[in-house]
Design a protein around this motif. Sequence first.
Motif, PDB file in Angstrom:
ATOM      1  N   LEU A 234       0.817  -1.218   0.000  1.00 21.72           N
ATOM      2  CA  LEU A 234       0.000   0.000   0.000  1.00 21.72           C
ATOM      3  C   LEU A 234       0.854   1.274   0.000  1.00 21.72           C
ATOM      4  O   LEU A 234       0.661   2.165  -0.829  1.00 21.72           O
ATOM      5  N   ALA A 235       1.795   1.381   0.940  1.00 21.68           N
ATOM      6  CA  ALA A 235       2.490   2.657   1.149  1.00 21.68           C
ATOM      7  C   ALA A 235       3.285   3.090  -0.080  1.00 21.68           C
ATOM      8  O   ALA A 235       3.192   4.245  -0.514  1.00 21.68           O
ATOM      9  N   GLU A 236       4.053   2.180  -0.642  1.00 23.45           N
ATOM     10  CA  GLU A 236       4.946   2.598  -1.714  1.00 23.45           C
ATOM     11  C   GLU A 236       4.314   2.453  -3.100  1.00 23.45           C
ATOM     12  O   GLU A 236       4.487   3.318  -3.952  1.00 23.45           O
ATOM     13  N   SER A 237       3.599   1.360  -3.340  1.00 21.29           N
ATOM     14  CA  SER A 237       3.023   1.173  -4.681  1.00 21.29           C
ATOM     15  C   SER A 237       1.876   2.143  -4.941  1.00 21.29           C
ATOM     16  O   SER A 237       1.884   2.880  -5.934  1.00 21.29           O
TER      17      SER A 237
ATOM     18  N   LEU B  68       2.919   6.244  -2.708  1.00 21.67           N
ATOM     19  CA  LEU B  68       4.093   6.971  -3.206  1.00 21.67           C
ATOM     20  C   LEU B  68       4.150   6.971  -4.738  1.00 21.67           C
ATOM     21  O   LEU B  68       4.127   8.029  -5.373  1.00 21.67           O
ATOM     22  N   CYS B  69       4.188   5.780  -5.324  1.00 21.07           N
ATOM     23  CA  CYS B  69       4.306   5.715  -6.784  1.00 21.07           C
ATOM     24  C   CYS B  69       3.063   6.282  -7.465  1.00 21.07           C
ATOM     25  O   CYS B  69       3.154   6.889  -8.534  1.00 21.07           O
TER      26      CYS B  69
ATOM     27  N   LEU C  93       3.740  -1.308  -8.261  1.00 14.93           N
ATOM     28  CA  LEU C  93       4.910  -0.521  -8.631  1.00 14.93           C
ATOM     29  C   LEU C  93       5.882  -0.490  -7.460  1.00 14.93           C
ATOM     30  O   LEU C  93       5.464  -0.381  -6.298  1.00 14.93           O
ATOM     31  N   GLY C  94       7.171  -0.596  -7.766  1.00 13.73           N
ATOM     32  CA  GLY C  94       8.193  -0.538  -6.730  1.00 13.73           C
ATOM     33  C   GLY C  94       8.878   0.822  -6.723  1.00 13.73           C
ATOM     34  O   GLY C  94       8.911   1.516  -7.743  1.00 13.73           O
ATOM     35  N   PHE C  95       9.429   1.185  -5.557  1.00 13.68           N
ATOM     36  CA  PHE C  95      10.130   2.459  -5.435  1.00 13.68           C
ATOM     37  C   PHE C  95      11.579   2.189  -5.052  1.00 13.68           C
ATOM     38  O   PHE C  95      11.853   1.432  -4.117  1.00 13.68           O
ATOM     39  N   ALA C  96      12.501   2.808  -5.807  1.00 19.73           N
ATOM     40  CA  ALA C  96      13.925   2.547  -5.580  1.00 19.73           C
ATOM     41  C   ALA C  96      14.708   3.848  -5.680  1.00 19.73           C
ATOM     42  O   ALA C  96      14.265   4.816  -6.290  1.00 19.73           O
ATOM     43  N   ARG C  97      15.873   3.824  -5.064  1.00 23.97           N
ATOM     44  CA  ARG C  97      16.810   4.954  -5.148  1.00 23.97           C
ATOM     45  C   ARG C  97      18.167   4.418  -5.584  1.00 23.97           C
ATOM     46  O   ARG C  97      18.615   3.396  -5.078  1.00 23.97           O
TER      47      ARG C  97
ATOM     48  N   ALA D  22       7.319  -8.567  -7.240  1.00 23.18           N
ATOM     49  CA  ALA D  22       5.953  -8.489  -7.779  1.00 23.18           C
ATOM     50  C   ALA D  22       5.746  -7.260  -8.652  1.00 23.18           C
ATOM     51  O   ALA D  22       4.722  -7.153  -9.331  1.00 23.18           O
ATOM     52  N   ALA D  23       6.710  -6.345  -8.649  1.00 24.67           N
ATOM     53  CA  ALA D  23       6.514  -5.067  -9.333  1.00 24.67           C
ATOM     54  C   ALA D  23       6.517  -5.235 -10.855  1.00 24.67           C
ATOM     55  O   ALA D  23       7.320  -5.984 -11.417  1.00 24.67           O
ATOM     56  N   SER D  24       5.616  -4.518 -11.511  1.00 28.80           N
ATOM     57  CA  SER D  24       5.598  -4.473 -12.969  1.00 28.80           C
ATOM     58  C   SER D  24       6.487  -3.365 -13.504  1.00 28.80           C
ATOM     59  O   SER D  24       6.863  -3.364 -14.679  1.00 28.80           O
ATOM     60  N   ALA D  25       6.772  -2.388 -12.662  1.00 28.83           N
ATOM     61  CA  ALA D  25       7.660  -1.282 -13.043  1.00 28.83           C
ATOM     62  C   ALA D  25       8.204  -0.650 -11.767  1.00 28.83           C
ATOM     63  O   ALA D  25       7.661  -0.863 -10.670  1.00 28.83           O
ATOM     64  N   PHE D  26       9.275   0.120 -11.936  1.00 29.11           N
ATOM     65  CA  PHE D  26       9.906   0.776 -10.784  1.00 29.11           C
ATOM     66  C   PHE D  26       9.963   2.292 -11.014  1.00 29.11           C
ATOM     67  O   PHE D  26      10.331   2.738 -12.112  1.00 29.11           O
ATOM     68  N   VAL D  27       9.582   3.032 -10.001  1.00 33.83           N
ATOM     69  CA  VAL D  27       9.855   4.459  -9.966  1.00 33.83           C
ATOM     70  C   VAL D  27      11.204   4.617  -9.280  1.00 33.83           C
ATOM     71  O   VAL D  27      11.369   4.209  -8.127  1.00 33.83           O
ATOM     72  N   VAL D  28      12.170   5.179  -9.996  1.00 34.14           N
ATOM     73  CA  VAL D  28      13.543   5.229  -9.501  1.00 34.14           C
ATOM     74  C   VAL D  28      14.003   6.679  -9.398  1.00 34.14           C
ATOM     75  O   VAL D  28      13.868   7.456 -10.351  1.00 34.14           O
ATOM     76  N   VAL D  29      14.552   7.024  -8.239  1.00 37.02           N
ATOM     77  CA  VAL D  29      15.195   8.320  -8.046  1.00 37.02           C
ATOM     78  C   VAL D  29      16.695   8.092  -8.170  1.00 37.02           C
ATOM     79  O   VAL D  29      17.293   7.382  -7.355  1.00 37.02           O
TER      80      VAL D  29
END
Length: 332
Positions: free
Chosen positions: A82-85, A88-89, A113-117, A138-145
């Motif tokens: 919940l929090a990141e997919s 956040l994303c 969606l996954g969140f990465a740095r 499980a992520a289909s895509a990543f939001v990356v900083v």
Amino acid sequence: MDFAPTDEQVMVRDMVRRFLADRYDAASMAKGPMTSADWRALGDLGLFALLLPEQAGGMNGGAAEVMIVAEEFGRALAITPLAESVVLCGQVIARSDASGQWGAPLAQGDVVLGFARGGTIENGRLSGDVGIVRDGMAASAFVVVSQTGDVALVEADGSGVHRAPVRLVDGSMAADLRFDGASAAMLGISEADLTGAITLAELAIVAELVGAMGILFDLAIDYVQQRKQFGKAIGSFQAIQHRCARLYTLLEQSRSMLLKAALVADEVRPRAVTAAKAYVFDAALRLAEDVVQLHGGMGVTDELAAGRGLRRVLLLSRLYGGAAAARASLAA
């Protein structure tokens, strides 16, 4: 300040509570990640759309709605992205051209969606190790900083994306993620929008912890009223009563910090959320450890929700640098 939820917020809270109560009890909560079927069912109910901005096809729910939903997830010890997919994303995607492709499936629970740095971006290609990413398998895509602060979207099944499964302490599956020239679509969101998205995700984590504290406290009270020593319930002993009173204080002070963080004005919310993290992350871990001790040796086993709840709290309380990083940020 009015702390009472609106009628609509009460309806949302009751809907989520009933949904989770039908699926989780003391024997099943925190035994593993929520199934994809249940996750999609929540999407069908419109829960994720409620939390997404209008630009992503959502209903523009704010911090109060995030708090209400996340606290219920925490109270069920539900292991979800919940929090990141979603939070956040979802906020990041909504402010970019990618909202058309990813907004609807995210709202319906069809994708995670996954969140990465980490990593560096050159000529639209992302390279570098980014480490452990929650729900990364499980992520289909990543939001990356990236290391330079650029925000990009990388599809998980593209070339140059390497991920290895890592089992976390609460039983969820993360990914050890590395990019090697992966195609990265620049999202072009502002630093302020990224900060706002991360702040909402951190608020969701604080709310999950407060929810977890609530159910763990209830489990402890129920146990000390039933467990007997010397012919009496151990809850009748003064030492146990004092210990339970301290746990109740931790819970109510944490709830107060959460309410303040959710209900203040947007411009001061980042600091209020940081203050909540500084207190709640430590308080939740202390409460969970004490609840396990009150249950005796059985408390550390996988048989009881107390032990599984401690592992969930242990993970959540270490995210985003934990309480120590929050205190350092406040002192800076």
